[in-house]
Design a protein around this motif. Sequence first.
Motif, short mmCIF file in Angstrom:
data_model
loop_
_atom_site.label_atom_id
_atom_site.label_comp_id
_atom_site.label_asym_id
_atom_site.label_seq_id
_atom_site.Cartn_x
_atom_site.Cartn_y
_atom_site.Cartn_z
N ARG A 1 -5.97 -17.78 -4.05
CA ARG A 1 -4.60 -17.09 -3.76
C ARG A 1 -5.48 -15.22 -3.99
N ILE B 1 2.66 -13.50 -7.16
CA ILE B 1 3.47 -13.41 -6.16
C ILE B 1 3.20 -15.31 -7.12
N THR C 1 0.48 -1.20 -0.03
CA THR C 1 0.25 0.16 -0.08
C THR C 1 1.34 1.21 -0.48
C1 HEM Z 1 -2.26 -1.70 -3.20
C2 HEM Z 1 -2.18 -2.55 -2.01
C3 HEM Z 1 -1.95 -4.36 -1.99
C4 HEM Z 1 -1.25 -4.92 -3.60
C5 HEM Z 1 -1.19 -4.28 -4.54
C6 HEM Z 1 -1.30 -6.06 -3.17
C7 HEM Z 1 -0.98 -7.63 -3.84
C8 HEM Z 1 -1.38 -8.25 -3.57
C9 HEM Z 1 -0.91 -9.75 -4.50
C10 HEM Z 1 -0.13 -9.95 -6.05
C11 HEM Z 1 -0.54 -10.78 -4.34
C12 HEM Z 1 -0.21 -12.47 -4.67
C13 HEM Z 1 -2.41 -13.08 -4.86
C14 HEM Z 1 -1.91 -14.44 -5.56
O1 HEM Z 1 -0.88 -14.85 -5.34
O2 HEM Z 1 -3.03 -14.72 -6.55
C15 HEM Z 1 -1.55 -10.43 -2.67
C16 HEM Z 1 -1.13 -11.82 -1.59
C17 HEM Z 1 -1.36 -11.58 -0.24
N1 HEM Z 1 -2.38 -10.21 0.51
FE1 HEM Z 1 -2.18 -8.45 -0.93
N2 HEM Z 1 -1.96 -6.24 -1.71
C18 HEM Z 1 -2.11 -5.59 -1.18
C19 HEM Z 1 -2.49 -5.12 -0.28
C20 HEM Z 1 -3.10 -5.85 1.00
C21 HEM Z 1 -3.56 -5.58 2.42
C22 HEM Z 1 -3.81 -4.54 2.18
C23 HEM Z 1 -3.62 -7.33 2.80
C24 HEM Z 1 -3.69 -6.79 4.26
C25 HEM Z 1 -4.48 -8.16 4.98
C26 HEM Z 1 -2.52 -7.95 2.56
C27 HEM Z 1 -2.63 -8.89 2.04
C28 HEM Z 1 -2.02 -10.10 1.41
C29 HEM Z 1 -1.73 -11.86 2.03
C30 HEM Z 1 -2.14 -12.20 3.23
C31 HEM Z 1 -1.65 -12.12 0.64
C32 HEM Z 1 -1.01 -14.15 0.60
C33 HEM Z 1 -2.40 -14.79 -0.11
C34 HEM Z 1 -2.45 -15.72 -0.40
O3 HEM Z 1 -1.63 -16.45 -0.18
O4 HEM Z 1 -3.05 -17.04 -0.51
N3 HEM Z 1 -2.63 -7.45 0.59
N4 HEM Z 1 -1.28 -9.50 -2.77
#
Ligand code: HEM
Length: 521
Positions: A452, A387, A322
């Motif tokens: 995911r 990811i 963020t």
């Molecule tokens: C602009 C802000 C954000 C961007 C661009 C972003 C982007 C991403 C991306 C690209 C992934 C990979 C998803 C996949 O493997 O298909 C991800 C996973 C994840 N994000 Fe975010 N994210 C953001 C904000 C947040 C916030 C605020 C949280 C707080 C809860 C968060 C928690 C996570 C978690 C825990 C994963 C892992 C999910 C999994 O492996 O099942 N993210 N995010």
Amino acid sequence: MTRALTTFLSLFESFHSSGSVVACAAPFLITLVLVLFRPSLTRTKLPPGPMAFPFVGNLLSLPTTQKAQGLRDMEQSKSYGDITYFHGLGQSLVILNNRHAMSELFIRRSDITGGRPTLTMCGELVGYNKAIVLKQPGKEFREMRKELGAAVGKGSALSRNKLLRHQELGRYLSNLLETPSLLFEHNRWLIGTYTLSIAYGYRPTKFNDTFIIAAERALAEFVDLIQPGTWIVDLFPFLKHVVLRLPFTRYKETISRYQESQKALSITPFRMVKSQLARGTAPESVCATLINKFPTRSTTEEDEAYLAWIAGNIYAGGSDTTVSSLCSFYLAMCLSPTAKKKAQAEIDAFTERMDRFPNANEKDRCPYICALISELYRWAIVAPLGIPHMFTEDVEYNGYLIPRNTTILVNAWAISQDPEIYPEPDQFRPERFLGNKQQLDPREYAFGGGRRLCPGIDLADTMMFLALSGILAVFEICPLPSCPLSYAFRDAFSRHPLPFECSITVRSSRAQDWINVALAE
Ligand code: HEM
């Protein structure tokens, strides 16, 4: 089938070397195998990719930085089609080059694309396999995602208006006015405060807060740990028993140092909340809610890690990402004065009417600012290749066979820059996401996908909305004539704009009033 064919070929070689019996039987055997395996022979066609060399395959053609990779894959998608295949050293990787391949393989086949590549060093040895991001699909993964979704997803029970207070925003605006040259540090502090107060009810007061420093160190080490090709145990997991015993390799010291940081990010704040709860002084937070909900799950260290890593994912997943979007916002405002003026007009109308900044649940009253946030996610995509996921089964796609355990990357950067989806993609234009004919919402690829899909989209939207509303209401952001700006990013695991300077001044005499109102809340 691949294994059957390989077995056959090695059998054939050994027969071949044993002389005349084989000479007679060979035509028969060949015919038999061709008949038996014919359908599978056509199926084993691997997807196209750059030229391969012995042993290393075509891995050397993998560009090292993400932006370069994005650019290059776009080039390659013209020669290789939807998907590009890399292999070598026993590993295989496929890059999905466009939206079609992403929705066909990543989303429609999400039942078999939800795995993560096994990272022996980062996951098993340092302990990050307890975090959701590295967990393999299964019961525990589903439960953790469910709890995190309930805590921070749409309609979560936590009161965001209470946790993401205007007071912190007021302090950010006031500090930024005093030291605008520390823009990036102020941004890091604001998002750090937001994510830590949601996760633990903890509100750091300064940049060099001990928890923020420890967490930042852990995240930097995490990035180091997941770099492909850095750790030999990732390529050859069986070596993990050997390297730990070898003198001079320093593997053991490195692992225990990284383990300490990993625990500082997860267990330390968890235990802080646990003792606050015991004393009856814990503020509302995701961690406190979890401990109260699962009182028996925080007795052993294993159980603690389970709960700690649900809350721990909020700072770990939500801060750096963020912050990147927030820094890009200042760049966009300098480069697109028209978008800035329209957003300011919208927020001025709101503040004049309400005499305060909007709350977390008032997004629908500021549609232009919401469209601006969508355009930021696209224009300055944070994770250009997402990811990595992993196929948990063999899969056929367009006549190609993608073998099980192949790593998958989605070229989200290429989708964000596709002129067929976004005419003039380099232009910053929030209007793409307004009106009847809206262009593709970047949340469909910039946050990953399938099982995911980032669980923090809604929280990211909320943090961005609160921050942008306050900034736009109070500040005039302009380029500095002495410092030319460019659309340039530091290529890393998550992309951040390269440091830049801009002019940040108070817009009107009322602006200081808004800051004071926020500080007093
Ligand atoms: C602009 C802000 C954000 C961007 C661009 C972003 C982007 C991403 C991306 C690209 C992934 C990979 C998803 C996949 O493997 O298909 C991800 C996973 C994840 N994000 Fe975010 N994210 C953001 C904000 C947040 C916030 C605020 C949280 C707080 C809860 C968060 C928690 C996570 C978690 C825990 C994963 C892992 C999910 C999994 O492996 O099942 N993210 N995010």
